[in-house]
Design an enzyme around this catalytic site. Structure first.
Site, PDB file in Angstrom:
ATOM      1  N   ASP A  13       0.867  -1.180   0.000  1.00 18.82           N
ATOM      2  CA  ASP A  13       0.000   0.000   0.000  1.00 18.82           C
ATOM      3  C   ASP A  13       0.900   1.224   0.000  1.00 18.82           C
ATOM      4  O   ASP A  13       2.108   1.131   0.270  1.00 18.82           O
ATOM      5  CB  ASP A  13      -0.903   0.002   1.250  1.00 18.82           C
ATOM      6  N   SER A  14       0.292   2.380  -0.245  1.00 20.84           N
ATOM      7  CA  SER A  14       1.033   3.633  -0.165  1.00 20.84           C
ATOM      8  C   SER A  14       1.514   3.905   1.264  1.00 20.84           C
ATOM      9  O   SER A  14       2.442   4.670   1.461  1.00 20.84           O
ATOM     10  CB  SER A  14       0.136   4.778  -0.627  1.00 20.84           C
ATOM     11  N   TYR A  45      -0.684   8.537  -2.202  1.00 18.77           N
ATOM     12  CA  TYR A  45      -0.742   8.297  -3.642  1.00 18.77           C
ATOM     13  C   TYR A  45      -2.005   8.964  -4.231  1.00 18.77           C
ATOM     14  O   TYR A  45      -2.064   9.240  -5.423  1.00 18.77           O
ATOM     15  CB  TYR A  45      -0.841   6.791  -3.940  1.00 18.77           C
ATOM     16  N   CYS A  76      -4.197  -1.085  -2.112  1.00 17.43           N
ATOM     17  CA  CYS A  76      -4.322   0.363  -2.212  1.00 17.43           C
ATOM     18  C   CYS A  76      -5.263   0.622  -3.379  1.00 17.43           C
ATOM     19  O   CYS A  76      -5.013   0.144  -4.492  1.00 17.43           O
ATOM     20  CB  CYS A  76      -2.957   0.984  -2.483  1.00 17.43           C
ATOM     21  N   ASN A  77      -6.322   1.345  -3.120  1.00 19.50           N
ATOM     22  CA  ASN A  77      -7.300   1.592  -4.177  1.00 19.50           C
ATOM     23  C   ASN A  77      -6.705   2.439  -5.296  1.00 19.50           C
ATOM     24  O   ASN A  77      -6.954   2.191  -6.477  1.00 19.50           O
ATOM     25  CB  ASN A  77      -8.528   2.293  -3.610  1.00 19.50           C
ATOM     26  N   THR A  78      -5.907   3.439  -4.910  1.00 24.07           N
ATOM     27  CA  THR A  78      -5.350   4.333  -5.926  1.00 24.07           C
ATOM     28  C   THR A  78      -4.408   3.552  -6.841  1.00 24.07           C
ATOM     29  O   THR A  78      -4.501   3.649  -8.072  1.00 24.07           O
ATOM     30  CB  THR A  78      -4.604   5.501  -5.258  1.00 24.07           C
ATOM     31  N   GLU A 155      -5.824   8.720   9.799  1.00 20.56           N
ATOM     32  CA  GLU A 155      -4.450   8.549  10.305  1.00 20.56           C
ATOM     33  C   GLU A 155      -4.271   9.194  11.669  1.00 20.56           C
ATOM     34  O   GLU A 155      -3.511   8.706  12.507  1.00 20.56           O
ATOM     35  CB  GLU A 155      -3.439   9.140   9.318  1.00 20.56           C
ATOM     36  N   CYS A 187     -11.349   3.306  -0.536  1.00 22.26           N
ATOM     37  CA  CYS A 187     -10.039   3.752  -0.056  1.00 22.26           C
ATOM     38  C   CYS A 187      -9.751   2.971   1.217  1.00 22.26           C
ATOM     39  O   CYS A 187     -10.647   2.747   2.032  1.00 22.26           O
ATOM     40  CB  CYS A 187     -10.072   5.251   0.236  1.00 22.26           C
ATOM     41  N   THR A 188      -8.492   2.577   1.335  1.00 19.02           N
ATOM     42  CA  THR A 188      -8.109   1.728   2.460  1.00 19.02           C
ATOM     43  C   THR A 188      -8.382   2.345   3.838  1.00 19.02           C
ATOM     44  O   THR A 188      -8.546   1.628   4.807  1.00 19.02           O
ATOM     45  CB  THR A 188      -6.597   1.465   2.376  1.00 19.02           C
ATOM     46  N   HIS A 189      -8.385   3.676   3.913  1.00 19.73           N
ATOM     47  CA  HIS A 189      -8.553   4.329   5.218  1.00 19.73           C
ATOM     48  C   HIS A 189     -10.011   4.418   5.662  1.00 19.73           C
ATOM     49  O   HIS A 189     -10.289   4.581   6.845  1.00 19.73           O
ATOM     50  CB  HIS A 189      -7.997   5.749   5.174  1.00 19.73           C
TER      51      HIS A 189
HETATM   52  N1  DGL Z   1      -4.089   3.752   0.185  1.00 19.33           N
HETATM   53  C1  DGL Z   1      -4.740   4.844  -0.511  1.00 19.33           C
HETATM   54  C2  DGL Z   1      -5.974   4.298  -1.227  1.00 19.33           C
HETATM   55  O1  DGL Z   1      -6.537   3.283  -0.849  1.00 19.33           O
HETATM   56  C3  DGL Z   1      -5.126   5.966   0.414  1.00 19.33           C
HETATM   57  C4  DGL Z   1      -3.953   6.767   0.918  1.00 19.33           C
HETATM   58  C5  DGL Z   1      -3.225   7.494  -0.189  1.00 19.33           C
HETATM   59  O2  DGL Z   1      -3.753   8.470  -0.755  1.00 19.33           O
HETATM   60  O3  DGL Z   1      -2.115   7.070  -0.497  1.00 19.33           O
HETATM   61  O4  DGL Z   1      -6.400   4.864  -2.187  1.00 19.33           O
END
Ligand code: DGL
Length: 271
Positions: A13-14, A45, A76-78, A155, A187-189
């Site tokens: 993940d990012s 990301y 990571c979705n992005t 976070e 999004c993971t968060h």
């Molecule tokens: N992990 C990213 C996602 O799921 C979120 C955090 C980021 O912007 O890197 O898109």
């Protein structure tokens, strides 16, 4: 290789958000060893271009393949929304992203086919969820909304109370107006903000978190081309980060639900 394969599953993940996906994988496959890489030096990301995210993703994947992983989960979705074709073309192991599993789950559970997707600006702009949802269920209606402020709120642990509630109220107003019955947490968060989001949208809206759906996809792979590890005690977990690991014990407790006391720093310069 035989019927079992002791090599670990690689997950990147990012940053720490992908630990929500790792959590679903650890709980579904307790016997499997896993290696997690959080690119904490380069997070976020979600606000970066597809080209940059793809370059970072290829570097992350190269590090994990050097750890001899048997399959790669892009948690990571992005990164999943822009880098999967490049990752699949360059790696000789199966690559699982989070977008298609999440879209499939949402298309299946939505009673009316009126679905919302929230994600980072990069994920929403890529159109990846929109394409995956239409492929799963032609005629589906889709409302999308980029919610960049949710990442820092999660976070910082600001997942309850007035501030996240107000932010969610503003971001989700178009979703309420559109009458969605299902919301993809793209999004993971965002699973950390589940309580606030559910409150804001009310009991008529189902929240879909792609982590479980991604675990389903990994399960299908483990049953097909990729052998599972032979049972014999819980699978090991190694966590690597590209910035200092100082906050990992605290953040892992929140995102993973287990406290990772020792994460290792690794330097993977993105060219
Ligand atoms: N992990 C990213 C996602 O799921 C979120 C955090 C980021 O912007 O890197 O898109």
């Amino acid at each position: 290789m035989g019927l079992t394969d002791p090599r670990p599953i690689g997950v990147f993940d990012s940053g720490v958000g992908g630990l929500t996906v790792l959590r679903a994988l650890r709980s579904r496959f307790p016997d499997e060893s896993m290696v997690y890489l959080g690119d904490t030096a380069r997070v976020p990301y979600g606000t970066k271009s597809a080209e940059v995210v793809t370059r970072y993703s290829l570097r992350n994947a190269a590090f994990l393949t050097s750890q001899d992983v048997k399959l790669l989960v892009v948690a990571c979705n992005t990164a999943s929304s822009v880098a999967l074709p490049a990752l699949r073309a360059s790696l000789g192991i199966p690559v699982v992203g989070v977008i298609e599993p999440g879209a499939r789950a949402a298309a299946r559970v939505s009673p009316s086919g009126n679905v919302g997707v929230v994600g980072t600006p990069g994920t929403i702009a890529s159109g990846a969820y929109q394409r995956a949802l239409v492929a799963e269920r032609p005629g589906i209606r889709i409302q999308v909304q980029a919610c960049p402020l949710f990442v820092p709120l999660a976070e910082e642990g600001w997942v309850q109370g007035d501030v996240p509630r107000l932010v969610a109220h503003i971001y989700l107003a178009p979703m309420r107006q559109a009458g969605i019955d299902t919301l993809v947490l793209g999004c993971t968060h965002y699973p950390l903000l589940r309580g606030v989001l559910a409150e804001e949208l009310g009991p008529g809206v189902t929240l879909v978190d792609s982590a479980d759906a991604t675990a389903d996809e990994v399960e299908a792979l483990l049953g097909r081309g990729v052998a599972g590890r032979a049972p014999g005690g819980p699978g090991a977990l190694r966590v690597y980060v590209t910035d200092t690991p100082d906050r990992i014990p605290e953040l892992s407790a929140r995102f993973l639900g287990e406290r990772v006391e020792r994460a290792e720093h690794v330097d993977i310069q993105a060219g």
